[in-house]
Design an enzyme around this catalytic site. Structure first.
Site, PDB file in Angstrom:
ATOM      1  N   ASN B  71       0.548  -0.952  -0.074  1.00 30.30           N
ATOM      2  CA  ASN B  71      -0.418  -0.165   0.234  1.00 30.30           C
ATOM      3  C   ASN B  71       0.886   1.135   0.267  1.00 30.30           C
ATOM      4  O   ASN B  71       1.656   1.056   0.620  1.00 30.30           O
ATOM      5  CB  ASN B  71      -1.282   0.152   1.005  1.00 30.30           C
ATOM      6  N   ILE B  73      -0.620   4.320   0.858  1.00 27.43           N
ATOM      7  CA  ILE B  73      -1.773   5.687   1.163  1.00 27.43           C
ATOM      8  C   ILE B  73      -1.087   6.981   1.360  1.00 27.43           C
ATOM      9  O   ILE B  73      -1.862   7.891   0.458  1.00 27.43           O
ATOM     10  CB  ILE B  73      -2.713   4.714   2.394  1.00 27.43           C
ATOM     11  N   CYS B 131       6.244   5.679   9.122  1.00 29.54           N
ATOM     12  CA  CYS B 131       5.645   4.999   8.213  1.00 29.54           C
ATOM     13  C   CYS B 131       6.681   5.201   7.053  1.00 29.54           C
ATOM     14  O   CYS B 131       7.364   5.783   6.599  1.00 29.54           O
ATOM     15  CB  CYS B 131       4.506   6.139   7.993  1.00 29.54           C
TER      16      CYS B 131
HETATM   17  C1  LIG Z   1      -3.710   0.113   3.896  1.00 33.40           C
HETATM   18  C2  LIG Z   1      -2.838   0.175   4.482  1.00 33.40           C
HETATM   19  C3  LIG Z   1      -3.000   1.374   5.759  1.00 33.40           C
HETATM   20  C4  LIG Z   1      -2.119   1.623   6.121  1.00 33.40           C
HETATM   21  N1  LIG Z   1      -1.880   2.561   7.521  1.00 33.40           N
HETATM   22  C5  LIG Z   1      -1.294   2.670   8.370  1.00 33.40           C
HETATM   23  C6  LIG Z   1      -0.864   4.341   9.347  1.00 33.40           C
HETATM   24  O1  LIG Z   1      -1.155   4.716   8.961  1.00 33.40           O
HETATM   25  N2  LIG Z   1      -0.479   3.869  10.404  1.00 33.40           N
HETATM   26  C7  LIG Z   1       0.665   2.945  10.527  1.00 33.40           C
HETATM   27  O2  LIG Z   1       1.250   2.551  11.907  1.00 33.40           O
HETATM   28  N3  LIG Z   1       0.310   2.061   9.875  1.00 33.40           N
HETATM   29  C8  LIG Z   1      -0.110   1.760   9.029  1.00 33.40           C
HETATM   30  N4  LIG Z   1      -0.484   0.197   8.047  1.00 33.40           N
HETATM   31  C9  LIG Z   1       0.023  -0.916   8.866  1.00 33.40           C
HETATM   32  C10 LIG Z   1      -0.083  -1.746   9.752  1.00 33.40           C
HETATM   33  O3  LIG Z   1      -0.572  -0.785  10.720  1.00 33.40           O
HETATM   34  C11 LIG Z   1       0.507  -3.007  10.089  1.00 33.40           C
HETATM   35  O4  LIG Z   1       1.384  -1.968  10.754  1.00 33.40           O
HETATM   36  C12 LIG Z   1       1.279  -3.398   9.073  1.00 33.40           C
HETATM   37  O5  LIG Z   1       0.135  -3.479   7.858  1.00 33.40           O
HETATM   38  C13 LIG Z   1       1.280  -4.691   9.483  1.00 33.40           C
HETATM   39  O6  LIG Z   1       0.218  -5.593   9.706  1.00 33.40           O
HETATM   40  P1  LIG Z   1      -0.417  -6.401   8.827  1.00 33.40           P
HETATM   41  O7  LIG Z   1       0.676  -7.650   8.755  1.00 33.40           O
HETATM   42  O8  LIG Z   1      -1.159  -7.144   9.832  1.00 33.40           O
HETATM   43  O9  LIG Z   1      -1.209  -6.000   7.489  1.00 33.40           O
HETATM   44  C14 LIG Z   1      -0.833  -0.198   7.397  1.00 33.40           C
HETATM   45  C15 LIG Z   1      -1.392  -0.875   6.163  1.00 33.40           C
HETATM   46  C16 LIG Z   1      -1.761  -1.178   5.172  1.00 33.40           C
HETATM   47  C17 LIG Z   1      -2.752  -2.352   4.802  1.00 33.40           C
END
Ligand SMILES: Cc1cc2nc3c(=O)[nH]c(=O)nc-3n(C[C@H](O)[C@H](O)[C@H](O)COP(=O)(O)O)c2cc1C
Ligand SMILES: Cc1cc2nc3c(=O)[nH]c(=O)nc-3n(C[C@H](O)[C@H](O)[C@H](O)COP(=O)(O)OP(=O)(O)OC[C@H]3O[C@@H](n4cnc5c(N)ncnc54)[C@H](O)[C@@H]3O)c2cc1C
Ligand code: FES
Lengths: 258, 302
Positions: B71, B73, B131
């Site tokens: 992603n 974003i 980020c």
């Molecule tokens: C679409 C999307 C948006 C995310 N936005 C943020 C964010 O704004 N701030 C943040 O700290 N992490 C953000 N993350 C990271 C997630 O919070 C998480 O730490 C990361 O995706 C790993 O976990 P997962 O494998 O379960 O998705 C985002 C992840 C995804 C997929």
């Protein structure tokens, strides 16, 4: 909108790579609206995300999607068996706005579907049954023209453009549209609904600059994450900044975008 | 029979479930209402908010890869003011809200904390120092800078301070240690991994922003490794996020030392993943006669 396990009612191969999938869900049949989509989980470990597909039509309590095989997800769907279950979230998104059109017979309706973009338009045509509807269908060749008969059975007047000229007008769908708009006597309150490749939608918006009285709503596509408005992954650029295709759309007034 | 208990305590934060909805994958929670029963959720971490509103990166922003999602974003969010306007609505959700924040500089953090400190319902703040979707260098990759920033932030608030780290460092234990020393209460491990997808048809990068962050099952073993290393060395409270899709994944992280289990990508696929995983964890515990989840934390650490 809700998440549910839905049984596959039917799966038919319409063309070489086009399939019609019928889903048995009283909930979807009752609550679906033209322009909305379903977010379908693919039961395959390597494919994480759901796949968005427009609602093609609702008939006798069965909700249909019409899809083209593009990659692994749609290939998986094309191999489904009758009776198997799919995990579906839907109906999602803001559909076409029919408020004026359905109640007022004065409006002429024009539907423009490029390729598989015709998918959500049949559902729309079902709602316009018995009215004056012109349908423009475009494809590469005769073999790829979709749903012509379905629209005719609903009483629509169908115009076809194929790139190789094997059926109807030879050339781009938008060229045919342009030509017809200049000769047919459209009423000043014509409503247009379009779905297809983004280049086609852009072309339509250019054509419509000469017909400012025609209001056009178009369905847009974008790669999606959640599909329910949470992640902001599916935005497209509009004149008022980024908007989510899954929640603010997929249908937008074409003037909002181009 | 003894009742199995999934409650956990992270510092002074008493949570009814170890499952935490990760930043960016649950918005401000409002859109999830139709799909999710919040009683299975320990806490919801908001989309990262910044002082000023941000439009985010150009689309496309989401690309799928084998067992993963990239992603970009780009922290699209309505800004502190936008968040505060929505707060009366957010506050009504029956779930503990943790606010994720990011500041460009100390002054921005000061303003953000000044506002958040006033809201007593907010017990914890997660600072996103990781980020990958910003032009600036990731702060948590620089030990000195992150130490001094976290120490400064510590002085700004009495709330529980969670710091979210980047996995992309040569020694995560070193960074983790220094951030704890600077005053962080909890570590959030980890954010996404920088990643790329190329569209071979168009012969150009797939994402509008070229690069993005990889999440989902693809990163699970990598994050698990980091959680294990940090827990083994520091025995600190950890919220883990990296590819948890089911209760087995959650258990692996618990055994590696995590007390909070973040659900990110899982939320995108199943908005009610917290409920599904909670129920499965509970039946696992009953079957194995485990009375409290707390007893499992770090059990797999040798
Ligand atoms: C679409 C999307 C948006 C995310 N936005 C943020 C964010 O704004 N701030 C943040 O700290 N992490 C953000 N993350 C990271 C997630 O919070 C998480 O730490 C990361 O995706 C790993 O976990 P997962 O494998 O379960 O998705 C985002 C992840 C995804 C997929
Ligand atoms: C609102 C909406 C409605 C749609 N309706 C239909 C329809 O009725 N019939 C139909 O055939 N197709 C439709 N599409 C396109 C359809 O979603 C994709 O063709 C499908 O997701 C491809 O999946 P795949 O695994 O086969 O292909 P892959 O290319 O392998 O997919 C990889 C990833 O890209 C995504 N993706 C690929 N192409 C598209 C695309 N054009 N739009 C959005 N995401 C894409 C997939 O969802 C997946 O996450 C619609 C798209 C949207 C956004
Ligand atoms: S796909 Fe998540 S907001 Fe549209």
């Amino acid at each position: 909108m809700k998440k549910e396990e839905v049984k596959v009612y039917s799966l038919d191969r319409i063309k070489k790579d086009i399939f019609l999938l019928g889903l048995k869900s009283p909930y979807l049949a009752k609550n679906s609206f033209p322009g909305q989509f379903l977010h379908i989980k693919i039961d395959k470990q390597s494919l994480v995300l759901r796949r968005p597909l427009s609602i093609h039509k609702v008939e006798k309590g069965i909700t249909y999607v019409l899809f083209k095989v593009r990659g692994e997800g749609t290939r998986f769907l094309s191999g489904l068996r009758k009776g198997s279950t799919l995990n579906i979230i839907g109906p999602l998104g803001k559909g076409f706005d029919l408020q004026f059109t359905v109640y007022s017979l004065q409006f002429t309706v024009i539907l423009v579907g490029g390729g598989i973009g015709v998918a959500p338009l049949l559902f729309l045509a079902q709602k316009f049954r018995g009215r004056k509807v012109w349908v423009f269908l475009g494809a590469k060749s005769k073999e790829e023209v979709l749903c012509k008969k379905d629209f005719q059975e609903l009483g629509c007047q169908v115009f076809v453009a194929t790139e190789d000229g094997s059926l109807g007008f030879k050339g781009k769908l938008t060229s045919l549209l342009k030509e017809k708009l200049s000769i047919i006597n459209y009423s000043p309150s014509t409503k247009m609904y379009a779905c297809g490749p983004v280049d086609m939608l852009l072309e339509i918006s250019k054509i419509l600059r000469e017909y400012p009285q025609i209001d056009c709503q178009a369905s847009f596509e974008q790669f999606m994450g959640c599909g329910i408005g949470v992640c902001r992954g599916c935005v497209i650029k509009t004149k008022q900044g980024f908007k989510r295709v899954c929640k603010d759309g997929p249908v937008f007034n074409i003037k909002e975008v181009f | 029979m003894e009742k199995s208990d999934l409650r956990v305590k992270i510092k002074s934060l008493q949570l009814r479930s170890p499952l935490i909805l990760c930043s960016g994958t649950a918005g401000f929670g409002l859109e999830l209402k139709p799909y999710l029963d919040f009683k299975y959720v320990g806490a919801l971490i908001t989309k990262t908010i910044t002082l000023n509103k941000r439009g985010g990166n150009p689309p496309p922003r989401i690309a799928e890869t084998s067992s993963g999602v990239i992603n970009s974003i780009g922290l699209e969010n309505p800004g502190l003011r936008g968040f505060l306007t929505q707060w009366p609505e957010i506050k009504k959700l029956p779930v503990q809200i943790i606010v994720s924040i990011y500041g460009e500089n100390k002054r921005e953090y000061e303003i953000i904390f000044r506002e958040l400190n006033r809201i007593k319902e907010i017990k914890a703040v997660e600072v996103n120092l990781s980020c990958p979707n910003l032009e600036k260098k990731i702060i948590s990759q620089d030990k000195k800078k992150s130490f001094s920033l976290v120490r400064y932030l510590r002085g700004l608030t009495k709330k529980i301070l969670i710091v979210k780290l980047s996995p992309e460092v040569s020694d995560i234990v070193e960074i983790a240690k220094s951030i704890l020393k600077a005053g962080a209460d909890v570590l959030s491990l980890t954010n996404t991994f920088s990643a790329l997808k190329i569209d071979i048809g168009k012969r150009k990068p797939f994402l509008g922003n070229i690069f993005g962050g990889l999440s989902g099952p693809a990163i699970k073993p990598l994050v698990l490794y980091r959680v294990y290393k940090v827990y083994q060395a520091l025995r600190c409270p950890i919220i883990a996020s990296g590819g948890v899709l089911n209760y087995k994944d959650a258990l692996e992280f618990i055994l590696a030392g995590a007390i909070g289990i973040g659900l990110g990508t899982a939320n995108l696929v199943e908005p009610d993943s917290a409920e599904i995983i909670f129920k499965d964890l509970l039946s696992y515990m009953k079957k194995n006669k485990i009375s409290s989840l707390k007893n499992l934390v770090g059990n797999g650490c040798k």
